[in-house]
Design an enzyme around this catalytic site. Sequence first.
Site, PDB file in Angstrom:
ATOM      1  N   SER A 114       0.801  -1.220   0.000  1.00 34.21           N
ATOM      2  CA  SER A 114       0.000   0.000   0.000  1.00 34.21           C
ATOM      3  C   SER A 114       0.833   1.269   0.000  1.00 34.21           C
ATOM      4  O   SER A 114       0.302   2.359  -0.200  1.00 34.21           O
ATOM      5  CB  SER A 114      -0.946   0.026   1.200  1.00 34.21           C
ATOM      6  N   LYS A 128       1.434   4.246   7.498  1.00 33.46           N
ATOM      7  CA  LYS A 128       0.655   5.067   6.570  1.00 33.46           C
ATOM      8  C   LYS A 128       1.096   6.530   6.670  1.00 33.46           C
ATOM      9  O   LYS A 128       1.773   6.943   7.614  1.00 33.46           O
ATOM     10  CB  LYS A 128      -0.834   4.981   6.891  1.00 33.46           C
TER      11      LYS A 128
END
Length: 244
Positions: free
Chosen positions: A165, A203
Amino acid sequence: MLTRKQHDLLMYIHEKLETTGVSPSFEEMKEAMKLKSKSGIHRLVTGLEERGFIRRLAHRARALEVLRLPDSAVPIRGGASGNLRAPTPRNRLMPRAVEGDAPMQGTPVTVSPYNARDIVTLPLYGRIAAGTPIEALRDMSTQIDVPIGLLGNGEHYALEVAGDSMVDAGIMDGDTVIIQRSDNADNGAIVVALVDDQEVTLKRLRRKGNSVALEAANPAYETRIFGPDRVKVQGRLVGLLRRY
């Protein structure tokens, strides 16, 4: 770059050769490294051989030759055999855990700007999700040697990345990321985030009003938005290691 176990085994083999003239057996190496099986020693020896630190001599049992030592190995003056031994790392850094929210024991050490060839040994924790969050595993027995030039001030730890991701930020599955321990980060920083005291993920952090967004760097993944009390920053990305 050697892991701490590889480094310790290399120095053990070197010392045995210096003092006895014979390389240690796999059983002796297993006992010295405090491993439960010889398979772990086989992996360490293979890793050292692939990196050009040792060579197995053909057609001879218990025959290992040390080709070179780490740059950090220095002679011990006054020793009976003149052995080379790696010095104790200048900065033994103990991070806060990313498993749950429980702090690890240890005194923070401030890093000073040493020569870039110097290394620091950091704890290497389990795989952290760069996709669907998973709980980061804490394994105090696994360590990694990191060039000190990658580090800033304060406490650091390393995590292995699982998932894709964050690929558009240059972070690939299987990479090792270096994290600076911190409970806050600037908007847009890549952080280790603890969600609901259960999940840990890597993230990009975005704050807007009372909302906290954890943003992927891959269009295939959706940005997750939380209330301000659901996300705790446990560190920010400061470096990355990759093997080809």
